[in-house]
Motif scaffolding. Structure first.
Motif, PDB file in Angstrom:
ATOM      1  N   UNK A 186      12.065 -16.924   2.512  1.00  0.00           N
ATOM      2  CA  UNK A 186      13.309 -17.556   2.084  1.00  0.00           C
ATOM      3  C   UNK A 186      14.061 -16.648   1.125  1.00  0.00           C
ATOM      4  N   UNK A 187      15.261 -16.287   1.517  1.00  0.00           N
ATOM      5  CA  UNK A 187      16.096 -15.465   0.644  1.00  0.00           C
ATOM      6  C   UNK A 187      15.914 -13.974   0.788  1.00  0.00           C
ATOM      7  N   UNK A 188      15.055 -13.521   1.703  1.00  0.00           N
ATOM      8  CA  UNK A 188      14.881 -12.081   1.825  1.00  0.00           C
ATOM      9  C   UNK A 188      13.691 -11.698   2.692  1.00  0.00           C
ATOM     10  N   UNK A 189      13.158 -10.512   2.457  1.00  0.00           N
ATOM     11  CA  UNK A 189      12.061  -9.982   3.261  1.00  0.00           C
ATOM     12  C   UNK A 189      11.067  -9.264   2.348  1.00  0.00           C
ATOM     13  N   UNK A 190       9.788  -9.466   2.630  1.00  0.00           N
ATOM     14  CA  UNK A 190       8.733  -8.774   1.871  1.00  0.00           C
ATOM     15  C   UNK A 190       8.191  -7.649   2.748  1.00  0.00           C
ATOM     16  N   UNK A 191       8.394  -6.416   2.307  1.00  0.00           N
ATOM     17  CA  UNK A 191       7.956  -5.247   3.064  1.00  0.00           C
ATOM     18  C   UNK A 191       6.746  -4.634   2.362  1.00  0.00           C
ATOM     19  N   UNK A 192       5.725  -4.305   3.141  1.00  0.00           N
ATOM     20  CA  UNK A 192       4.504  -3.734   2.575  1.00  0.00           C
ATOM     21  C   UNK A 192       3.999  -2.594   3.442  1.00  0.00           C
ATOM     22  N   UNK A 193       3.311  -1.666   2.804  1.00  0.00           N
ATOM     23  CA  UNK A 193       2.604  -0.597   3.519  1.00  0.00           C
ATOM     24  C   UNK A 193       1.132  -0.676   3.144  1.00  0.00           C
ATOM     25  N   UNK A 194       0.281  -0.507   4.148  1.00  0.00           N
ATOM     26  CA  UNK A 194      -1.158  -0.454   3.910  1.00  0.00           C
ATOM     27  C   UNK A 194      -1.660   0.883   4.430  1.00  0.00           C
ATOM     28  N   UNK A 195      -2.227   1.669   3.530  1.00  0.00           N
ATOM     29  CA  UNK A 195      -2.720   2.996   3.874  1.00  0.00           C
ATOM     30  C   UNK A 195      -4.248   2.982   3.804  1.00  0.00           C
ATOM     31  N   UNK A 196      -4.921   2.985   4.954  1.00  0.00           N
ATOM     32  CA  UNK A 196      -6.376   2.868   4.957  1.00  0.00           C
ATOM     33  C   UNK A 196      -7.110   4.101   4.432  1.00  0.00           C
ATOM     34  N   UNK A 197      -6.468   5.262   4.485  1.00  0.00           N
ATOM     35  CA  UNK A 197      -7.212   6.490   4.188  1.00  0.00           C
ATOM     36  C   UNK A 197      -6.346   7.475   3.413  1.00  0.00           C
ATOM     37  N   UNK A 198      -6.305   7.299   2.100  1.00  0.00           N
ATOM     38  CA  UNK A 198      -5.583   8.208   1.216  1.00  0.00           C
ATOM     39  C   UNK A 198      -6.615   9.058   0.485  1.00  0.00           C
TER      40      UNK A 198
END
Length: 402
Positions: A319-331
């Motif tokens: 509601x009201x926007x967007x939640x953007x995420x990145x998941x990096x399994x191997x840093x």
């Protein structure tokens, strides 16, 4: 110098041995001049460098003839709200790709206006997986069982080789008569490949002696190092990190000139569906771009961009926007060892306030991993926004210039 040049030509002196008879700078100069004479090349642009090379020729680069300079731009500031990095940072990005720094900079601006990137490390463990040859499938099972049953002894033997590393896990995998033992270590502030290799060698020798299995190779590719591999995507290797930010609708329009729904659709159809259809092991827009630029600037092993590219980007409409995420399994990053001691790379780590050993040990490397994730998030946001607004080609035309 003329005598050494003559010795090289006549084979009395090996090219790699110049540092044994000359100071490092003189050795590099003579080697470069010798290669110029042999090949008819002009290598003078490689002769200009400001970094002290005494340590480099001993630890980082054999047969050195000079330095290739990579431009470093800065993006930011970006607020990172992690458990180890709770700060505002400028990101040093070493790249020759026009528009990359500008793109990440725009993403950083969006994150800053949204209040910062939430970042968390989900797990941390560097792996090495030796492969053994057993005499039969029954013997292979015995070898795997021995390793699991004697974990405490193996842990003590492995850790006897290092004052910092800790063996935190061991998982066996059997394929016919091949036995792979995937060791996992906490390497503190070091990226740790040398550390885990030496420790794994001693542990593997003990297992071979006790079980009668033959150690075939210290690395059996179940690690899996510098190769795209599903095991790293699922189990992680190095640090598994996730970063996210909520973008209100108005902010999407202000910074990216698109609405939240369009940004989320681009992510779904491009990063998720498109990557799945291609059989990709990464589900992202261009995570490797940011990872490579940060790794090169900060003295990391750039080959680990392979594992970094397995990033998964998600966009959840709310509601009201967007939640953007990145998941990096191997840093796989470190703040001590490797290329981190080179003056220019150390300066970039200092810019991020993560240079050297952390307090407690491991804190700086974890903070650096959180910063990497925040940088990747910025890059993903900007490219998704450019695609959603149909601005990608225009940006490359204006900034990339071919």
């Amino acid at each position: 110098m003329d005598q050494y040049r003559s010795d090289l030509r006549e084979g009395r002196l090996k090219l790699y041995a110049l540092e044994k008879v000359l100071p490092p700078d003189d050795a590099v100069t003579l080697r470069r001049e010798y290669i110029e004479e042999e090949t008819g090349s002009d290598l003078s642009p490689l002769s200009s460098y400001s970094i002290p090379i005494d340590r480099i020729v001993a630890r980082n680069c054999e047969n050195m003839i000079g330095c290739v300079q990579v431009p470093v731009g800065v993006a930011g500031p970006v607020p990172v709200k992690g458990e180890y990095a709770d700060t505002i940072v400028w990101l040093p990005l070493a790249t020759t790709e026009g528009a990359l720094v500008a793109s990440v900079n725009r993403g950083c601006s969006a994150i800053a206006k949204a209040g910062g990137a939430e970042v968390r490390i989900l797990r941390d463990g560097m792996t090495r997986a030796p492969v053994f040859a057993a005499g039969s499938v029954a013997h292979a099972h015995e070898v795997a069982a021995f390793a699991e049953d004697h974990l405490m002894e193996i842990q003590e033997i492995a850790e006897s080789t290092t004052s910092h590393g800790e063996l935190i896990g061991l998982v066996p995998y059997i394929v016919g008569t091949s036995v792979f033992l995937r060791f996992e270590f906490d390497t503190k502030d070091a990226m740790g490949m040398n550390m885990v290799t030496i420790a794994s060698q001693k542990a593997a020798d003990y297992i071979a002696e006790e079980t009668g299995a033959r150690l075939v190779a210290l690395s059996g590719n179940m690690c899996a190092d510098k190769k795209p591999a599903a095991i790293n995507l699922v189990e992680g290797r190095g640090k598994t990190v996730t970063a996210g930010v909520f973008l209100p609708d108005a902010l999407c329009k202000e910074v990216f000139k698109c609405d939240s729904a369009s940004l989320a659709e681009v992510n779904m159809r491009k990063n998720l569906v498109g990557s799945a259809r291609a059989g990709a092991l990464g589900f992202n827009a261009h995570a490797a771009n940011i990872i490579a630029a940060l790794y090169i600037a900060c003295g990391q092993d750039p080959a680990h961009v392979v594992e970094g590219s397995s990033c998964i980007t998600t966009a959840d409409l709310m509601e009201g926007g967007v939640y953007v995420a990145v998941t990096l399994p191997a840093v796989q990053v470190g703040t001590v060892g490797g290329g981190t001691g080179i003056a220019t790379q150390a300066a970039c780590l200092s810019l991020l306030r993560v240079a050297g050993s952390g307090d407690p040990p491991g804190a700086n490397a974890k903070a650096f991993a959180e910063i990497v994730a925040a940088g990747v998030l910025a890059g993903e946001l900007s490219l998704l926004g450019a695609l959603a607004a149909q601005h990608l080609a225009r940006a490359h035309k204006e900034l990339g210039r071919g």
